[in-house]
Structure formats: C-alpha cells, structure tokens
Design a protein around this motif. Sequence first.
Motif, mmCIF file in Angstrom:
data_model
loop_
_atom_site.group_PDB
_atom_site.id
_atom_site.type_symbol
_atom_site.label_atom_id
_atom_site.label_comp_id
_atom_site.label_asym_id
_atom_site.label_seq_id
_atom_site.Cartn_x
_atom_site.Cartn_y
_atom_site.Cartn_z
ATOM 1 N N GLY A 246 2.478 0.722 -7.190
ATOM 2 C CA GLY A 246 1.224 0.886 -6.638
ATOM 3 C C GLY A 246 0.737 2.377 -6.969
ATOM 4 N N ILE A 249 -1.293 3.720 -11.944
ATOM 5 C CA ILE A 249 -2.604 3.650 -12.293
ATOM 6 C C ILE A 249 -3.367 4.014 -13.413
ATOM 7 C CG2 ILE A 249 -3.100 3.572 -9.570
ATOM 8 C CD1 ILE A 249 -4.268 6.474 -11.476
ATOM 9 N N VAL A 258 -8.399 2.158 -12.162
ATOM 10 C CA VAL A 258 -7.910 0.691 -12.344
ATOM 11 C C VAL A 258 -6.421 0.868 -11.499
ATOM 12 C CG1 VAL A 258 -7.202 -1.571 -13.196
ATOM 13 C CG2 VAL A 258 -9.042 0.107 -14.440
ATOM 14 N N THR A 259 -6.242 -0.110 -10.463
ATOM 15 C CA THR A 259 -5.055 -0.032 -9.624
ATOM 16 C C THR A 259 -4.676 -1.183 -9.650
ATOM 17 O OG1 THR A 259 -6.012 -0.315 -7.317
ATOM 18 C CG2 THR A 259 -6.126 1.989 -8.444
ATOM 19 N N SER A 260 -3.501 -1.575 -9.124
ATOM 20 C CA SER A 260 -2.840 -2.954 -8.670
ATOM 21 C C SER A 260 -3.577 -3.210 -7.400
ATOM 22 C CB SER A 260 -1.491 -2.803 -8.679
ATOM 23 O OG SER A 260 -0.841 -1.979 -7.629
ATOM 24 N N THR A 261 -3.545 -4.478 -7.002
ATOM 25 C CA THR A 261 -3.958 -4.872 -5.679
ATOM 26 C C THR A 261 -2.902 -4.457 -4.590
ATOM 27 O OG1 THR A 261 -4.808 -6.789 -6.560
ATOM 28 C CG2 THR A 261 -4.472 -6.854 -4.056
ATOM 29 N N ASP A 262 -3.396 -3.468 -3.579
ATOM 30 C CA ASP A 262 -2.347 -2.706 -2.966
ATOM 31 C C ASP A 262 -3.163 -2.360 -1.835
ATOM 32 O OD1 ASP A 262 0.435 -0.942 -2.972
ATOM 33 O OD2 ASP A 262 -1.173 0.322 -2.408
ATOM 34 N N PRO A 266 -5.646 1.873 -3.345
ATOM 35 C CA PRO A 266 -6.829 1.827 -3.350
ATOM 36 C C PRO A 266 -7.804 2.311 -2.394
ATOM 37 C CG PRO A 266 -5.883 -0.228 -3.926
ATOM 38 C CD PRO A 266 -4.780 0.703 -3.430
ATOM 39 N N ARG A 270 -10.405 5.361 -2.803
ATOM 40 C CA ARG A 270 -11.836 5.068 -2.419
ATOM 41 C C ARG A 270 -12.335 6.484 -1.207
ATOM 42 N NH1 ARG A 270 -10.517 -0.612 -2.423
ATOM 43 N NH2 ARG A 270 -11.270 -1.637 -4.467
ATOM 44 N N VAL A 276 -12.653 2.334 -7.458
ATOM 45 C CA VAL A 276 -11.572 1.669 -7.795
ATOM 46 C C VAL A 276 -11.740 0.113 -8.082
ATOM 47 C CG1 VAL A 276 -9.437 1.086 -6.834
ATOM 48 C CG2 VAL A 276 -10.392 3.183 -6.103
ATOM 49 N N GLU A 278 -9.317 -2.939 -8.337
ATOM 50 C CA GLU A 278 -7.959 -3.771 -8.251
ATOM 51 C C GLU A 278 -7.876 -4.973 -9.389
ATOM 52 O OE1 GLU A 278 -6.886 -3.883 -4.043
ATOM 53 O OE2 GLU A 278 -8.599 -2.878 -3.555
ATOM 54 N N ASP A 280 -4.473 -8.000 -10.015
ATOM 55 C CA ASP A 280 -3.433 -8.522 -9.695
ATOM 56 C C ASP A 280 -2.595 -8.346 -11.003
ATOM 57 O OD1 ASP A 280 -1.181 -9.825 -8.888
ATOM 58 O OD2 ASP A 280 -2.218 -11.806 -8.717
#
Length: 305
Positions: A246, A249, A258-262, A266, A270, A276, A278, A280
């Motif tokens: 997580g 980024i 850009v982040t993973s879905t978490d 996020p 924000r 942000v 997201e 997968d």
Amino acid sequence: MKIDFGAYDGATAASFAFEDRSFQLSGETDRLTDVLLCSPHYLAPVPCCAVTRQNLEQGLVTQVDEAQRQHGALVQLLQAQGVRCHMLTPDPDLADMCFTRDVGVSTPWGMMALNPAMPHRQAEVDRLTDAYRDWGVPVRRITSGTIEGGDVCVAREGLLILGMSGERSSAAGVEEFAAPFRAAGWDVLICPFHADHLHLDTIFCMVDRHRAIGCIDLLDPGFVRALSAHGVSLIPLPATVAPSLGCNILSLGDRRIVTSTDAIVPPLLRQAGYRVMEVDISQFAACGGGVHCLTQPLRRVSTGG
C-alpha cells in the motif's frame, strides 16, 4: 540536451547528445514524462522475499492473464496522464522482469544500471543495457557491492535517499551509487531497515518535494529525524500496509499519485489534497511488488515549488 558522465569518475568524459532519449531526472515527484515498463507475460512467484514466501505457503498461483490485464490498465492510466510508456521485451527465463524499478535508475547525469543481489535478477540488467544500447542511450553500471532500485529515492534536487537492509542493497553498492551525488554537493540520507521489508519503497515513498508517506513503526527513528531536519514531513501509515504494498506508490508530479487499490492510503492522500488514481495490482503485490516497483521513471521535468 547534453549529459556529461564525467561526474561519475571525476575525469573529463565525452558528452552524449540526446533528442527524445535524454533520460534523466532530479526529483522523485517532478512531472513524469517517460517511464520504462515490461509486460508480465512470464510472471511467476519467486520465493526470494518474505511476502512471496508467505503467499506461496498459502497456495499462491499467479494468473498471468489477470496480471496482463492489470498491467495493461496501469499502462493505459499512465498514457492517459500524458506519460510516454517505453516497453522492454519480456524474457521467459526472467519471472520478475516486469518489476523494472529494481535494475536501473535515471539520475541527473543519465542512466545508471544497478547490481541486484538476487542471482536470478542479474540477467535483467543485461536486458536493460541491451535496450539502452539499441536506443542509443549511454548507461553506467554499478560494479561494487549490490544495490536495487527499490532502495533508491532521488527525492529532490540536492537530496538523495537510499535504503539499506544489507540483504538487497549493501554498504558498498549504496556508497558507489551515492558518490556522484555527494561530489555534486547533494545531501545523502541512508535509512537502515529490516530485510523482511524487501526494499525501502515498501515502507517509504515521496509524494511531493517536502512530504512523504511511511510506515512509521518500521522506519529508523534517526532517519525520520533526518527527514524532518531536511524539511520533509511524513504522513504516517500503519505497518499493516507494508505487506500489501500500500505504501508503494508512484508520483506523476503536479500532486497526482498512482496507488494500488487500498482502504487506507488513498483516503489519506486525498485528505492531504492529492489527486489519487487507484489501480488493481493484486497479482503483483502477491509476488512482492507494487506500482512503484512496476515503473522505472526515465525522465521527469521540474515544475518548481
């Protein structure tokens, strides 16, 4: 644009003229214009880190079709944000090749090929340097000790941050990489951490020039104090986000992340005023890598501030 590699060895070296291939950067969160990726066509779990070993014990089997779909979505997102995506050709013998971050780093003086500690990743550096040669891009290579890109953070002009677990990045490798930065007057911060966390970018990442996110309980207290002394504030994250990548980024610059879905990272970003996006990346996280690991920034443009 010309890049002089003489800064690496203190000698006068020929300058290399670039046009579109002038890959260099001076800040981890400047505007990203070019990035290097590799399709996960041959992705497979390699039991060389704690996350992957644990997932293998629980029966992990990668789904290559799903990994390709997730990777394709990441590429589309980057392109939609104006980032040019350059692709390496995957190799059937190199299961981790999609994690392009670890084998090369763009610096203010051009490209540096690194020296991974894991034997199965050494050939990835050869593929990388072959590609650069084909593109007409000069590249220097680390020859002392070991160092991997997940432990390298060219934080901003004048500040280099390096992680050192002693397993992936050694003191000798860290010092060789840091040498041209020190010679140019940059401050260099070194963060020791436990090897179970693989790379520094699983527990620490910059989000702008003066702010970072980090798993506060997993970071060396002396490093945290040094960050503060250099004007870098830390958005603290719980240690639980580290295994799921997580904290791993990618900044696109201009407060875009850009982040993973978490469920944790996020919303925090924000709330702090960042835009942000997201994606997968669950197939890659199960193999020990995240968004930061999958992307090797080639060029960033400073926007000031």
